[in-house]
Write an enzyme that holds these catalytic residues in place. Sequence first.
Site, short mmCIF file in Angstrom:
data_model
loop_
_atom_site.label_atom_id
_atom_site.label_comp_id
_atom_site.label_asym_id
_atom_site.label_seq_id
_atom_site.Cartn_x
_atom_site.Cartn_y
_atom_site.Cartn_z
N MET A 26 0.83 -1.20 0.00
CA MET A 26 0.00 0.00 0.00
C MET A 26 0.86 1.25 0.00
SD MET A 26 -3.55 -0.74 2.00
CE MET A 26 -2.94 -0.56 3.66
N HIS A 30 9.13 1.23 3.45
CA HIS A 30 10.25 1.28 4.38
C HIS A 30 11.15 0.07 4.12
CE1 HIS A 30 7.96 -1.77 6.48
NE2 HIS A 30 6.97 -0.92 6.71
N HIS A 33 9.56 -3.36 3.54
CA HIS A 33 9.04 -3.60 2.19
C HIS A 33 10.17 -3.93 1.22
CE1 HIS A 33 5.70 -0.83 3.65
NE2 HIS A 33 5.03 -1.87 3.21
N GLN A 57 -10.52 -2.68 2.55
CA GLN A 57 -10.07 -3.30 3.79
C GLN A 57 -10.04 -2.31 4.97
OE1 GLN A 57 -6.28 -4.24 1.76
NE2 GLN A 57 -5.26 -3.72 3.69
N LYS A 145 5.65 -11.72 7.29
CA LYS A 145 5.10 -12.43 8.44
C LYS A 145 4.58 -11.49 9.52
CE LYS A 145 7.49 -16.90 8.46
NZ LYS A 145 8.35 -17.79 9.30
N LYS A 146 4.91 -10.21 9.46
CA LYS A 146 4.38 -9.31 10.47
C LYS A 146 2.86 -9.36 10.47
CE LYS A 146 3.91 -4.81 10.11
NZ LYS A 146 2.54 -4.57 10.67
N ASP A 147 2.27 -9.45 9.29
CA ASP A 147 0.83 -9.64 9.16
C ASP A 147 0.55 -11.14 9.08
OD1 ASP A 147 -0.14 -6.75 8.83
OD2 ASP A 147 1.43 -6.89 7.31
#
Length: 279
Positions: A26, A30, A33, A57, A145-147
Amino acid sequence: MKIISSIDELRDQLRGQLRTAFVPTMGNLHEGHLSLMRLARRHGDPVVASIFVNRLQFGPNEDFDKYPRTFQEDVAKLEKEGVYVLFAPTEKDLYPEPQEYRVAPPDGLGNTLEGEFRPGFFGGVCTVVTKLFSCVQPRVAVFGKKDYQQLMIVRNMARQFALPTEIIGAETFRAEDGLALSSRNGYLSSSERAEAPLLYQNLNAVADTIRSGERDVGAVEARAMAALAERGWKPDYISVRKRIDLQAPGAADLESGEPLVVLAAAKLGSTRLIDNLEI
C-alpha cells in the site's frame, strides 16, 4: 522501472513472463518492504511491485484518508531495488465499477484476532489480492510475516482456489530496538516511539514463559495484557495460537510441542500496532 496504472497495459508488458515475482503493497515503503523485494528476486524474475491503498479493507472509522501516501519517494526506492514494473492503479483502474463480487475467508479464520477487531478487513484483503493476482499472474508472491494472519489467509486462499501462485512468507524486519517496521509507525510521537518496543518485549516474555513449561495459557495472556495496560497501552489481544490454523492450543498440543505463535495488537496513543512471534 516502468510505472503502469492500466490493467491491459500491465498484461501486455508481462505477457510471456513465466517466473514473475510479485510484492503487493500500500506504499509508504520502508526497509521492511524493500526486504520483500529482495526476497522476491531470489524466487523469480522479473519482480513486480504494486502500490494501491485498498479502500475495501478499511473500516468506516479507520485511517483510509490519512494513510500515508509517499509515491515519489516510493518510486525512487523501488528503482534502486531493480523492480521491473510498478503497478500503481487508481481506484478507477482497479475498481471501474462497484466491486460487488467479494472473496472472504472462512469465519473460523477470518473472524478471529484481527478479524474480530476489524470486521470485513480480511474480505477486503482477499478481494484485492485475488484481483491483483489476476492482473499480474505471478508465479510467486511475497507477503511479510508481520501480518501473520493475513499471510495464512492468503496462502490458504491460493491453495483452495488452485491459483498458480506460490505464497512466500518473509521474516519480520525490525528496528534495532525490536520494533517491527510498519507504515503506521510514522504516526507515533517521539515518546510513543521510545515506548513502542515494549510490544515485542512483551511477546518475548510470553514466549519464554510458554517455553519454560507454563500450561495455563489464558493466565499468561492475561498477565501480558495487564502489563501493557499498566503502561497506558490499550491492548486488543495477546493470544497464543497454533501456527497451523491459528486456533487456541489444547493441553495435548502444549505437551506434544505443537508449533505455536503469539500474536498481539494494541493501541499506543492513537496508533494501533500489531506484531507476532513464533514459539
